[in-house]
Design a protein around this motif. Structure first.
Motif, PDB file in Angstrom:
ATOM      1  N   ILE A  28     -23.955 -75.203 -42.656  1.00  0.00           N
ATOM      2  CA  ILE A  28     -23.431 -75.030 -41.289  1.00  0.00           C
ATOM      3  C   ILE A  28     -22.074 -75.360 -41.597  1.00  0.00           C
ATOM      4  N   ILE A  29     -21.776 -76.544 -41.922  1.00  0.00           N
ATOM      5  CA  ILE A  29     -20.267 -76.851 -42.165  1.00  0.00           C
ATOM      6  C   ILE A  29     -19.360 -76.089 -42.893  1.00  0.00           C
ATOM      7  N   ILE A  30     -19.916 -75.456 -44.103  1.00  0.00           N
ATOM      8  CA  ILE A  30     -19.104 -74.736 -45.026  1.00  0.00           C
ATOM      9  C   ILE A  30     -19.013 -73.224 -43.975  1.00  0.00           C
ATOM     10  N   GLY A  31     -20.092 -72.849 -43.224  1.00  0.00           N
ATOM     11  CA  GLY A  31     -19.867 -71.780 -42.358  1.00  0.00           C
ATOM     12  C   GLY A  31     -18.647 -72.052 -41.271  1.00  0.00           C
ATOM     13  N   LYS A  32     -18.620 -73.088 -40.628  1.00  0.00           N
ATOM     14  CA  LYS A  32     -17.595 -73.350 -39.952  1.00  0.00           C
ATOM     15  C   LYS A  32     -16.117 -73.361 -40.314  1.00  0.00           C
ATOM     16  N   VAL A  33     -16.289 -73.920 -41.602  1.00  0.00           N
ATOM     17  CA  VAL A  33     -14.901 -73.933 -42.283  1.00  0.00           C
ATOM     18  C   VAL A  33     -14.277 -72.413 -42.589  1.00  0.00           C
ATOM     19  N   ASN A  34     -15.430 -71.526 -43.020  1.00  0.00           N
ATOM     20  CA  ASN A  34     -14.846 -70.394 -43.268  1.00  0.00           C
ATOM     21  C   ASN A  34     -14.241 -69.441 -41.903  1.00  0.00           C
ATOM     22  N   LEU A  35     -15.241 -69.861 -40.834  1.00  0.00           N
ATOM     23  CA  LEU A  35     -14.640 -69.244 -39.516  1.00  0.00           C
ATOM     24  C   LEU A  35     -13.365 -69.809 -38.920  1.00  0.00           C
ATOM     25  N   PHE A  36     -13.236 -71.105 -39.250  1.00  0.00           N
ATOM     26  CA  PHE A  36     -11.910 -71.973 -38.868  1.00  0.00           C
ATOM     27  C   PHE A  36     -11.036 -71.215 -39.561  1.00  0.00           C
ATOM     28  N   PHE A  37     -10.949 -71.025 -40.978  1.00  0.00           N
ATOM     29  CA  PHE A  37      -9.750 -70.645 -41.801  1.00  0.00           C
ATOM     30  C   PHE A  37      -9.604 -69.120 -41.310  1.00  0.00           C
ATOM     31  N   GLY A  38     -10.627 -68.191 -40.985  1.00  0.00           N
ATOM     32  CA  GLY A  38     -10.377 -66.992 -40.298  1.00  0.00           C
ATOM     33  C   GLY A  38      -9.551 -66.947 -39.152  1.00  0.00           C
ATOM     34  N   ALA A  39      -9.668 -68.012 -38.329  1.00  0.00           N
ATOM     35  CA  ALA A  39      -8.959 -68.120 -37.157  1.00  0.00           C
ATOM     36  C   ALA A  39      -7.283 -68.424 -37.550  1.00  0.00           C
ATOM     37  N   VAL A  40      -7.421 -69.545 -38.421  1.00  0.00           N
ATOM     38  CA  VAL A  40      -5.988 -70.031 -38.896  1.00  0.00           C
ATOM     39  C   VAL A  40      -5.144 -68.722 -39.601  1.00  0.00           C
ATOM     40  N   ALA A  41      -5.896 -68.205 -40.408  1.00  0.00           N
ATOM     41  CA  ALA A  41      -5.356 -67.052 -40.873  1.00  0.00           C
ATOM     42  C   ALA A  41      -4.615 -65.893 -39.873  1.00  0.00           C
ATOM     43  N   VAL A  42      -5.254 -65.854 -38.821  1.00  0.00           N
ATOM     44  CA  VAL A  42      -4.393 -64.874 -37.643  1.00  0.00           C
ATOM     45  C   VAL A  42      -3.192 -65.501 -37.353  1.00  0.00           C
ATOM     46  N   ALA A  43      -3.361 -66.860 -37.137  1.00  0.00           N
ATOM     47  CA  ALA A  43      -2.043 -67.589 -36.783  1.00  0.00           C
ATOM     48  C   ALA A  43      -0.974 -67.704 -37.740  1.00  0.00           C
ATOM     49  N   MET A  44      -1.446 -67.713 -39.028  1.00  0.00           N
ATOM     50  CA  MET A  44      -0.396 -67.589 -40.167  1.00  0.00           C
ATOM     51  C   MET A  44       0.300 -66.241 -40.201  1.00  0.00           C
ATOM     52  N   GLN A  45      -0.526 -65.360 -39.999  1.00  0.00           N
ATOM     53  CA  GLN A  45       0.171 -63.936 -40.119  1.00  0.00           C
ATOM     54  C   GLN A  45       1.321 -63.834 -39.021  1.00  0.00           C
ATOM     55  N   ASP A  46       1.015 -64.300 -37.795  1.00  0.00           N
ATOM     56  CA  ASP A  46       2.096 -64.427 -36.907  1.00  0.00           C
ATOM     57  C   ASP A  46       3.156 -65.242 -37.079  1.00  0.00           C
ATOM     58  N   ILE A  47       2.989 -66.011 -37.732  1.00  0.00           N
ATOM     59  CA  ILE A  47       4.143 -67.008 -38.445  1.00  0.00           C
ATOM     60  C   ILE A  47       4.952 -66.196 -39.576  1.00  0.00           C
ATOM     61  N   LEU A  75     -17.779 -80.626 -56.345  1.00  0.00           N
ATOM     62  CA  LEU A  75     -17.822 -80.452 -54.973  1.00  0.00           C
ATOM     63  C   LEU A  75     -17.668 -79.039 -54.442  1.00  0.00           C
ATOM     64  N   PRO A  76     -18.296 -78.822 -53.307  1.00  0.00           N
ATOM     65  CA  PRO A  76     -18.028 -77.601 -52.676  1.00  0.00           C
ATOM     66  C   PRO A  76     -16.522 -77.377 -52.191  1.00  0.00           C
ATOM     67  N   TYR A  77     -15.908 -76.290 -52.157  1.00  0.00           N
ATOM     68  CA  TYR A  77     -14.934 -76.117 -51.520  1.00  0.00           C
ATOM     69  C   TYR A  77     -14.556 -74.748 -51.000  1.00  0.00           C
ATOM     70  N   VAL A  78     -13.527 -74.515 -49.773  1.00  0.00           N
ATOM     71  CA  VAL A  78     -13.210 -73.175 -49.410  1.00  0.00           C
ATOM     72  C   VAL A  78     -11.800 -73.094 -49.391  1.00  0.00           C
ATOM     73  N   LEU A  79     -11.415 -71.907 -50.051  1.00  0.00           N
ATOM     74  CA  LEU A  79      -9.917 -71.724 -50.164  1.00  0.00           C
ATOM     75  C   LEU A  79      -9.381 -70.604 -49.183  1.00  0.00           C
ATOM     76  N   LEU A  80      -8.419 -70.602 -48.543  1.00  0.00           N
ATOM     77  CA  LEU A  80      -7.554 -69.475 -48.055  1.00  0.00           C
ATOM     78  C   LEU A  80      -6.377 -69.237 -48.414  1.00  0.00           C
ATOM     79  N   ASP A  81      -6.030 -68.107 -49.042  1.00  0.00           N
ATOM     80  CA  ASP A  81      -4.731 -67.672 -49.574  1.00  0.00           C
ATOM     81  C   ASP A  81      -4.042 -66.642 -48.884  1.00  0.00           C
ATOM     82  N   TYR A  82      -3.021 -67.090 -48.346  1.00  0.00           N
ATOM     83  CA  TYR A  82      -2.275 -66.342 -47.615  1.00  0.00           C
ATOM     84  C   TYR A  82      -0.869 -67.062 -47.319  1.00  0.00           C
ATOM     85  N   PRO A  83       0.396 -66.247 -47.675  1.00  0.00           N
ATOM     86  CA  PRO A  83       0.477 -64.990 -48.511  1.00  0.00           C
ATOM     87  C   PRO A  83      -0.302 -65.347 -49.906  1.00  0.00           C
TER      88      PRO A  83
END
Length: 204
Positions: A28-47, A75-83
């Protein structure tokens, strides 16, 4: 040691192997991080769009990519690469990372022609590294993400001359912000600010 004794579980291990709740909670926590990173990515694209005049075309055209794994330091991890521009010899990327039990981080990664392109801007803005509590990579391995003393040094613990020496002599540049997991509820603001901060280091 017999094969049977190797299978023996401690009392703590037995509690875990008979309890499904903890592994389901982890998912559940990893899933929430994925959703969170998706929202953060949208804000990053605007920046990025607002700062596009000094960024490489390849960076502007790149799309966010979210990936997860189970075994960075076991240990588990989640990455958001952008740009994200990962070529064999040339890298321009900002990697946002969640590492289970450790931290969130936001890391600017430059190598090859992109390091050459932005090195002088980073040197010009070196005091901002100290003011924004950023870290500089001092390792020879550009694919390590931990903040142990052999990998990163806090910019506010060294002088400007040493910062500029690291920026000039390393064959790659990594500048990172690190946040405690206890700051979870303000992480959207912190990550967007750190993303903007590291991008501004490239502005001459």
């Amino acid at each position: 040691m017999t094969e049977t004794s190797k299978l023996t579980l401690s009392s703590g291990e037995m509690q875990l192997v008979t309890n499904t709740e903890w592994i389901l909670t982890k998912r559940i926590i990893i899933g929430k991080v994925n959703l969170f990173f998706g929202a953060v990515a949208v804000a990053m694209q605007d920046i990025v769009e607002a700062e596009r005049e000094y960024l490489p075309a390849a960076a502007i055209m790149s799309a966010p990519k979210i990936a997860k794994g189970e075994n960075y330091g076991q240990l588990p991890y989640v990455l958001l690469d952008y740009p994200r521009c990962f070529e064999k010899e040339n890298i321009f990327a900002i990697r946002t990372m969640f590492w289970w039990g450790n931290f969130f981080s936001c890391t600017l990664h430059l190598s090859g022609s992109y390091k050459t392109m932005f090195k002088q801007a980073l040197i010009k803005n070196s005091t901002a590294l100290q003011q924004n509590n950023l870290y500089l990579c001092i390792s020879n391995n550009e694919w390590e993400h931990h903040f142990e003393p052999d990998n990163y040094v806090a910019a506010n613990t060294i002088d400007i001359g040493e910062i500029n020496k690291i920026l000039s002599q390393q064959h790659f540049i990594k500048v990172a912000a690190k946040f405690s997991l206890h700051q979870w509820h303000e992480m959207d603001v912190l990550l967007q600010k750190s993303f903007s901060d590291v991008l501004h280091l490239l502005k001459y």
